[in-house]
Scaffold this active site. Structure first.
Site, short mmCIF file in Angstrom:
data_model
loop_
_atom_site.label_atom_id
_atom_site.label_comp_id
_atom_site.label_asym_id
_atom_site.label_seq_id
_atom_site.Cartn_x
_atom_site.Cartn_y
_atom_site.Cartn_z
N LYS A 99 0.89 -1.16 0.00
CA LYS A 99 0.00 0.00 0.00
C LYS A 99 0.93 1.21 0.00
CE LYS A 99 -3.04 2.94 2.52
NZ LYS A 99 -3.39 3.47 3.85
N GLY A 160 -7.40 9.97 9.29
CA GLY A 160 -7.66 10.08 10.72
C GLY A 160 -8.66 11.14 11.12
N ALA A 187 -9.23 6.29 3.91
CA ALA A 187 -9.07 7.46 4.78
C ALA A 187 -10.36 8.26 4.92
CB ALA A 187 -7.95 8.39 4.32
N ASN A 209 -8.65 2.60 9.57
CA ASN A 209 -7.89 2.30 10.76
C ASN A 209 -8.44 3.09 11.95
OD1 ASN A 209 -4.29 2.21 11.54
ND2 ASN A 209 -6.04 1.83 12.82
N THR A 210 -8.31 4.42 11.89
CA THR A 210 -8.69 5.25 13.03
C THR A 210 -10.17 5.11 13.38
OG1 THR A 210 -7.01 6.81 12.29
CG2 THR A 210 -8.51 7.57 14.01
#
Length: 258
Positions: A99, A160, A187, A209-210
């Site tokens: 990635k 994030g 994202a 992720n976040t």
């Protein structure tokens, strides 16, 4: 399910890709991965212990028989840095998939698309399967595909931020114009509805992720994201009803005796 995600001729059942940063412990990371149902797990090459086997490592908590590890070049600001990180990941046996992140601005973490294209071209020539994180920009995406990207991963919002998709029109354009490789939203996802919307708009997968790690209950949020991605995909395949300005009765009145 016959509806599989195919990247570089490899098939995956789950369309949710999850990151491994920002969790409170490696144990929590492992539990969230399991709850998410994800098959692809991304790991930052520059932020994980790859060489000192005497120290605890995130990799100790990821079952390589169960999860496909996708190394990422987070924290790289030039094509040369990103290429070195990708080569390191392959040398230590993580994967020849990458990635690819090449950041252009420290505050927004927006990608540097010029360096991104250069790094993609180099890595593809060396046999890597490259999945670049890019802006929600059709021209940048086409340049990446032209040099051999196996997927394009446009941002929904800054990394994030949890803002959700900020430019739905651009994602629709990308979906309409990009058909030869998977389109993966990367994202900006903050909650399950953001993931569902991305999938309803036609994204082939969502990487986050976040949105999971920063939730008050990451394990429960991971499960919510699993269901949201599946529901959004099914809604996209089903085809939504057309929007109308005025009401239409749910029970038709034709033939009703007055």
């Amino acid at each position: 399910m016959s509806d599989v995600l195919t990247i570089a001729r490899r098939e995956f059942r789950s369309r949710l890709i999850v990151g491994t940063g920002k969790y409170r412990s490696f144990q929590e990371t492992a539990r969230a991965l399991e709850s998410s149902g994800a098959e692809i797990v991304t790991v930052a090459v520059r932020r994980v212990n790859l060489t000192d086997r005497g120290k605890e490592s995130l990799l100790d908590y990821i079952d390589r028989d169960r999860y496909f590890i996708l190394p990422n070049t987070a924290g790289c600001y030039t094509a040369d840095e990103a290429v070195r990180a990708a080569r390191l990941a392959r040398e230590v046996g993580l994967s020849n998939w990458i990635k690819l992140e090449v950041i252009g601005d420290e505050k927004t973490l927006f990608p540097d698309n010029f360096e991104l294209v250069r790094a993609t071209e180099i890595l593809v020539s060396e046999g890597f399967v490259v999945m670049p994180y890019t802006n929600d920009d059709l021209i940048a995406a086409r340049r990446l595909i032209d040099v051999g990207a196996a997927a394009v991963m446009p941002l929904g919002a800054p990394i994030g931020s949890g803002l959700g998709i900020q430019n739905i029109a651009n994602l629709r354009i990308l979906r309409e114009r990009i058909t030869e490789v998977p389109l993966i939203l990367d994202a900006g996802v903050g909650t399950a509805s953001d993931a569902a919307i991305a999938m309803e708009l036609g994204a082939d997968a969502v990487l986050m992720n976040t949105g999971i790690a920063a939730a008050q209950d990451p394990i429960l949020m991971a499960e919510a994201m699993k269901h949201a991605v599946l529901a959004g995909r099914q809604a996209y395949l089903a085809g939504r009803m057309p929007k109308k300005l005025y009401a239409t009765a749910s029970s038709p009145i034709e033939g009703v005796v007055r």
